[in-house]
Design a protein around this motif. Structure first.
Motif, PDB file in Angstrom:
ATOM      1  N   VAL A  73      30.491  39.937  38.221  1.00  0.00           N
ATOM      2  CA  VAL A  73      29.433  40.832  37.854  1.00  0.00           C
ATOM      3  C   VAL A  73      28.667  40.127  36.941  1.00  0.00           C
ATOM      4  CG1 VAL A  73      28.800  43.222  37.170  1.00  0.00           C
ATOM      5  CG2 VAL A  73      30.868  42.723  38.367  1.00  0.00           C
ATOM      6  N   THR A  74      27.259  39.798  37.284  1.00  0.00           N
ATOM      7  CA  THR A  74      26.279  39.335  36.356  1.00  0.00           C
ATOM      8  C   THR A  74      25.423  40.269  35.891  1.00  0.00           C
ATOM      9  OG1 THR A  74      25.175  38.323  38.327  1.00  0.00           O
ATOM     10  CG2 THR A  74      26.930  36.806  37.274  1.00  0.00           C
ATOM     11  N   GLY A  75      24.654  39.723  35.176  1.00  0.00           N
ATOM     12  CA  GLY A  75      23.208  40.756  34.782  1.00  0.00           C
ATOM     13  C   GLY A  75      23.544  41.532  33.540  1.00  0.00           C
ATOM     14  N   LEU A  76      24.589  41.407  32.796  1.00  0.00           N
ATOM     15  CA  LEU A  76      25.006  42.280  31.802  1.00  0.00           C
ATOM     16  C   LEU A  76      23.979  42.154  30.701  1.00  0.00           C
ATOM     17  CD1 LEU A  76      28.915  42.488  32.100  1.00  0.00           C
ATOM     18  CD2 LEU A  76      27.198  44.112  33.350  1.00  0.00           C
ATOM     19  N   ALA A 136      19.718  45.351  33.243  1.00  0.00           N
ATOM     20  CA  ALA A 136      20.384  45.067  32.187  1.00  0.00           C
ATOM     21  C   ALA A 136      21.548  45.877  31.844  1.00  0.00           C
ATOM     22  CB  ALA A 136      19.719  44.679  30.834  1.00  0.00           C
ATOM     23  N   GLY A 137      22.599  45.865  32.517  1.00  0.00           N
ATOM     24  CA  GLY A 137      23.684  46.703  32.445  1.00  0.00           C
ATOM     25  C   GLY A 137      24.317  46.833  31.225  1.00  0.00           C
ATOM     26  N   GLY A 138      24.841  47.681  30.733  1.00  0.00           N
ATOM     27  CA  GLY A 138      25.572  47.858  29.424  1.00  0.00           C
ATOM     28  C   GLY A 138      26.989  48.111  29.898  1.00  0.00           C
ATOM     29  N   TRP A 139      27.690  48.506  28.805  1.00  0.00           N
ATOM     30  CA  TRP A 139      29.208  48.545  28.852  1.00  0.00           C
ATOM     31  C   TRP A 139      29.683  49.707  29.414  1.00  0.00           C
ATOM     32  CZ3 TRP A 139      33.383  46.126  28.698  1.00  0.00           C
ATOM     33  CH2 TRP A 139      34.697  46.550  28.303  1.00  0.00           C
ATOM     34  N   ARG A 140      28.767  50.968  29.455  1.00  0.00           N
ATOM     35  CA  ARG A 140      29.106  52.001  30.074  1.00  0.00           C
ATOM     36  C   ARG A 140      28.979  51.847  31.723  1.00  0.00           C
ATOM     37  NH1 ARG A 140      32.396  55.553  29.175  1.00  0.00           N
ATOM     38  NH2 ARG A 140      33.096  54.971  31.589  1.00  0.00           N
ATOM     39  N   GLU A 141      28.060  50.949  32.138  1.00  0.00           N
ATOM     40  CA  GLU A 141      27.588  50.861  33.536  1.00  0.00           C
ATOM     41  C   GLU A 141      28.967  50.043  33.912  1.00  0.00           C
ATOM     42  OE1 GLU A 141      23.749  51.917  31.674  1.00  0.00           O
ATOM     43  OE2 GLU A 141      25.474  50.506  31.109  1.00  0.00           O
ATOM     44  N   LEU A 142      29.430  48.989  33.257  1.00  0.00           N
ATOM     45  CA  LEU A 142      30.437  48.177  33.572  1.00  0.00           C
ATOM     46  C   LEU A 142      31.904  48.898  33.593  1.00  0.00           C
ATOM     47  CD1 LEU A 142      31.322  44.986  34.445  1.00  0.00           C
ATOM     48  CD2 LEU A 142      31.753  44.921  32.060  1.00  0.00           C
ATOM     49  N   LEU A 143      31.889  49.833  32.758  1.00  0.00           N
ATOM     50  CA  LEU A 143      33.194  50.601  33.055  1.00  0.00           C
ATOM     51  C   LEU A 143      33.157  51.553  34.084  1.00  0.00           C
ATOM     52  CD1 LEU A 143      33.848  51.848  29.389  1.00  0.00           C
ATOM     53  CD2 LEU A 143      34.891  50.059  30.578  1.00  0.00           C
ATOM     54  N   ASP A 144      32.050  51.946  34.520  1.00  0.00           N
ATOM     55  CA  ASP A 144      31.757  53.084  35.688  1.00  0.00           C
ATOM     56  C   ASP A 144      32.055  52.106  37.026  1.00  0.00           C
ATOM     57  OD1 ASP A 144      31.467  55.236  34.101  1.00  0.00           O
ATOM     58  OD2 ASP A 144      29.053  55.102  34.159  1.00  0.00           O
ATOM     59  N   LEU A 145      31.494  51.168  37.131  1.00  0.00           N
ATOM     60  CA  LEU A 145      31.840  50.298  38.219  1.00  0.00           C
ATOM     61  C   LEU A 145      33.259  49.952  38.394  1.00  0.00           C
ATOM     62  CD1 LEU A 145      30.744  48.196  40.518  1.00  0.00           C
ATOM     63  CD2 LEU A 145      30.196  46.434  38.544  1.00  0.00           C
ATOM     64  N   ALA A 146      34.118  49.475  37.274  1.00  0.00           N
ATOM     65  CA  ALA A 146      35.518  49.329  37.461  1.00  0.00           C
ATOM     66  C   ALA A 146      36.159  50.428  37.893  1.00  0.00           C
ATOM     67  CB  ALA A 146      35.843  48.622  36.021  1.00  0.00           C
ATOM     68  N   ASN A 149      37.142  37.712  51.932  1.00  0.00           N
ATOM     69  CA  ASN A 149      37.428  39.332  52.319  1.00  0.00           C
ATOM     70  C   ASN A 149      38.030  39.784  50.901  1.00  0.00           C
ATOM     71  OD1 ASN A 149      36.828  39.466  54.993  1.00  0.00           O
ATOM     72  ND2 ASN A 149      38.888  38.755  55.568  1.00  0.00           N
ATOM     73  N   HIS A 150      38.296  39.100  49.615  1.00  0.00           N
ATOM     74  CA  HIS A 150      38.975  39.472  48.787  1.00  0.00           C
ATOM     75  C   HIS A 150      38.293  39.104  47.213  1.00  0.00           C
ATOM     76  CE1 HIS A 150      42.739  40.553  50.681  1.00  0.00           C
ATOM     77  NE2 HIS A 150      42.459  39.341  51.542  1.00  0.00           N
ATOM     78  N   LEU A 151      37.116  38.242  47.417  1.00  0.00           N
ATOM     79  CA  LEU A 151      36.550  37.716  46.094  1.00  0.00           C
ATOM     80  C   LEU A 151      34.922  37.900  46.670  1.00  0.00           C
ATOM     81  CD1 LEU A 151      36.444  36.189  43.605  1.00  0.00           C
ATOM     82  CD2 LEU A 151      36.483  33.861  44.968  1.00  0.00           C
ATOM     83  N   GLY A 152      34.265  38.510  45.540  1.00  0.00           N
ATOM     84  CA  GLY A 152      32.902  38.635  45.934  1.00  0.00           C
ATOM     85  C   GLY A 152      32.148  38.578  44.427  1.00  0.00           C
ATOM     86  N   ARG A 153      30.983  38.926  44.612  1.00  0.00           N
ATOM     87  CA  ARG A 153      30.090  38.838  43.303  1.00  0.00           C
ATOM     88  C   ARG A 153      28.789  39.757  43.672  1.00  0.00           C
ATOM     89  NH1 ARG A 153      27.187  32.962  43.324  1.00  0.00           N
ATOM     90  NH2 ARG A 153      26.916  32.711  45.570  1.00  0.00           N
ATOM     91  N   GLU A 154      28.476  40.241  42.407  1.00  0.00           N
ATOM     92  CA  GLU A 154      27.283  41.325  42.286  1.00  0.00           C
ATOM     93  C   GLU A 154      26.594  41.110  41.142  1.00  0.00           C
ATOM     94  OE1 GLU A 154      28.137  45.761  41.777  1.00  0.00           O
ATOM     95  OE2 GLU A 154      29.587  45.021  42.915  1.00  0.00           O
ATOM     96  N   LYS A 155      25.261  41.471  41.253  1.00  0.00           N
ATOM     97  CA  LYS A 155      24.617  41.514  40.051  1.00  0.00           C
ATOM     98  C   LYS A 155      24.013  42.859  39.891  1.00  0.00           C
ATOM     99  CE  LYS A 155      20.293  39.431  37.852  1.00  0.00           C
ATOM    100  NZ  LYS A 155      19.349  38.171  38.002  1.00  0.00           N
ATOM    101  N   VAL A 156      24.155  43.505  38.534  1.00  0.00           N
ATOM    102  CA  VAL A 156      23.560  44.837  38.291  1.00  0.00           C
ATOM    103  C   VAL A 156      22.024  44.892  38.473  1.00  0.00           C
ATOM    104  CG1 VAL A 156      25.624  45.585  36.897  1.00  0.00           C
ATOM    105  CG2 VAL A 156      23.696  44.347  35.745  1.00  0.00           C
TER     106      VAL A 156
END
Length: 470
Positions: free
Chosen positions: A130-133, A100-110, A90-97
């Motif tokens: 988060v993988t696939g960066l 090929a996600g960049g820095w902006r995509e990662l900041l927006d996800l956070a 319920n607290h730990l998960g994972r996802e793949k963009v």
């Protein structure tokens, strides 16, 4: 007062007044208090090791398996109690963009994670791999409610999840924490009974203090009155802070949040501070104010001062892991200094005068009074105070050596602090020889984020130029 279990997790089960304020003020969504830690990894970590490290950490720090229980009718103090239904998925998960996600995509996800409220019936934290960066990199995003821990407390918790080596190491065994706790009615009865029992003790304390004050008034009347007046004046300055008009440029407020980040050489920033007769923190604040000065000049007039808030660490060596141990300060930050040397010296004097007050923790003085107010009234008062800040800044010492998460090296670590109604909150976290600067901003206040980041970089550059060549 009862305590939780676990060597490093032994903390009082009841929230302190400051934590109570942060928890209950969230009836106003502008005052939500998530802290987002964003670690950039050089590769994807081993998932099974990630799960194992979190399982162990939640056993070693029981607070991570506890939810918040409110007394009946909110008459009393919220308490941390075991979540009988705690389940790590319920607290730990994972996802793949998807690409090929960049820095902006990662900041927006956070940032999107920060906008989602916690399930208040579960322990208020969640983590995501988060993988696939780009470049085969990955990220670890940890979202924690501020009532669980302040910046230094989170660094302590993260050290348990991190390793000093890339290879696998076994964690020592630790039993699963208790899953049983009081009911809402039981908590209410316990707190009410303790309040009644404590009346004679509190009354005796008041009588004793009054007798002591009366004795000092008789023996040293002038000194006692002068001392009391000085204490009261300092307390009022700490609790109320200076009256600084909000910048006309930054008046807008919304529920939206945007994350930005930049890196600064730690050694150079320290050297720049020393060259101007200041410290790392003085150079950091002067750089932020330089950026704010440039941003205001870009769009109009530069105000002489800016309303600024800054937490001051009050944590002792013996304090348990996690929790909140800080004092909130507020001051009029100077924007009039074009010269970075003058700005460093000016801000150093302002901060020295503010933190040198006889009473520094003005919020701590009034928090016990505010914490017992009905949540809507508390949110109204608290939001009125924090929304007046155009800039909030924090400086947290992070990891000093190499750090790994389940086989992946942490190459950068950013701490995005909550923004309770202000224009922007900027946090510096040291990571090895780099200052990771995390910017949480309200796009209704900072209407041109790209220009703001450009001006912020320029503010750091003019300060870093003071450092002797290495």
């Amino acid at each position: 007062m009862t305590t939780g279990t676990g060597e490093l997790g032994s903390t009082p089960s009841e929230m302190n007044p400051l934590e109570t304020m942060m928890w209950r003020a969230e009836v106003d969504p502008r005052l939500r208090s998530p802290v987002i830690i964003l670690d950039l990894l050089d590769t994807a970590p081993d998932w099974d090791r990630v799960v194992a490290s979190h399982e162990w950490a939640t056993r070693f720090v029981p607070r991570l398996r506890e939810r918040v229980l409110e007394p009946w009718g909110d008459w009393g103090t919220p308490a941390w109690v075991p979540d009988p239904d705690f389940a790590l998925p319920n607290h730990l998960g994972r996802e793949k963009v998807t690409c090929a996600g960049g820095w902006r995509e990662l900041l927006d996800l956070a940032a999107s994670m920060a906008l989602t409220p916690f399930d208040r019936e579960r322990p208020p934290w969640e983590a995501r791999i988060v993988t696939g960066l780009e470049g085969g990199r990955a990220a670890y995003i940890l979202k924690v409610h501020h009532s669980v821990a302040d910046g230094l407390g989170l660094v302590q918790i993260l050290r348990m999840l991190h390793s000093g080596v890339r290879e696998h190491t076994d964690h020592p065994d630790h039993p699963e924490p208790d899953r049983h706790g009081p009911s809402r009615w039981g908590l209410t009865v316990t707190q009410a009974a303790r309040a009644v029992v404590g009346v004679p003790t509190r009354a005796a304390g008041v009588v004793s203090a009054g007798a002591g004050l009366l004795g000092r008034l008789v023996t040293r009347p002038l000194a006692t009155v002068s001392d009391g007046s000085a204490f009261l004046g300092s307390a009022l300055r700490a609790a109320v802070g200076p009256v600084v008009p909000r910048s006309p440029l930054l008046r807008g407020r919304s529920l939206e949040r945007r994350f930005e980040a930049l890196d600064v050489d730690l050694g150079a920033l320290k050297a720049a501070g020393r060259a101007a007769g200041g410290s790392l923190n003085d150079a950091y604040l002067a750089a932020l104010l330089g950026g704010m000065r440039r941003y205001h000049r870009r769009f109009g007039a530069i105000p002489e001062h800016l309303a600024m808030g800054m937490p001051v660490n009050t944590r002792d060596r013996d304090d348990p892991v996690g929790g909140n141990h800080w004092a909130g300060t507020r001051f009029a930050a100077p924007l009039g200094d074009a010269d970075p040397v003058a700005r460093i010296r000016h801000v150093r004097e302002v901060v020295r005068r503010t933190t040198g007050e006889r009473v520094v923790d003005g919020l701590g003085l009034i928090a016990p009074l505010l914490a017992v107010l009905p949540p809507p009234l508390l949110a109204l008062i608290q939001g009125g105070a924090t929304s007046a800040n155009d800039l909030q800044a924090s400086n947290v010492r992070g990891m000093t050596g190499p750090a790994y998460l389940a086989g992946a090296q942490i190459v950068r670590s950013y701490a995005f602090a909550p923004l309770p109604g202000g224009a922007t909150m900027i946090t510096l976290t040291s990571h090895g020889d780099t200052c990771c600067v995390a910017v949480t901003l309200d796009p209704a206040a900072i209407t041109d984020p790209d220009a703001f980041v450009e001006d912020l970089r320029a503010g750091f550059d003019e300060v870093l130029a003071l450092a002797p060549a290495r």
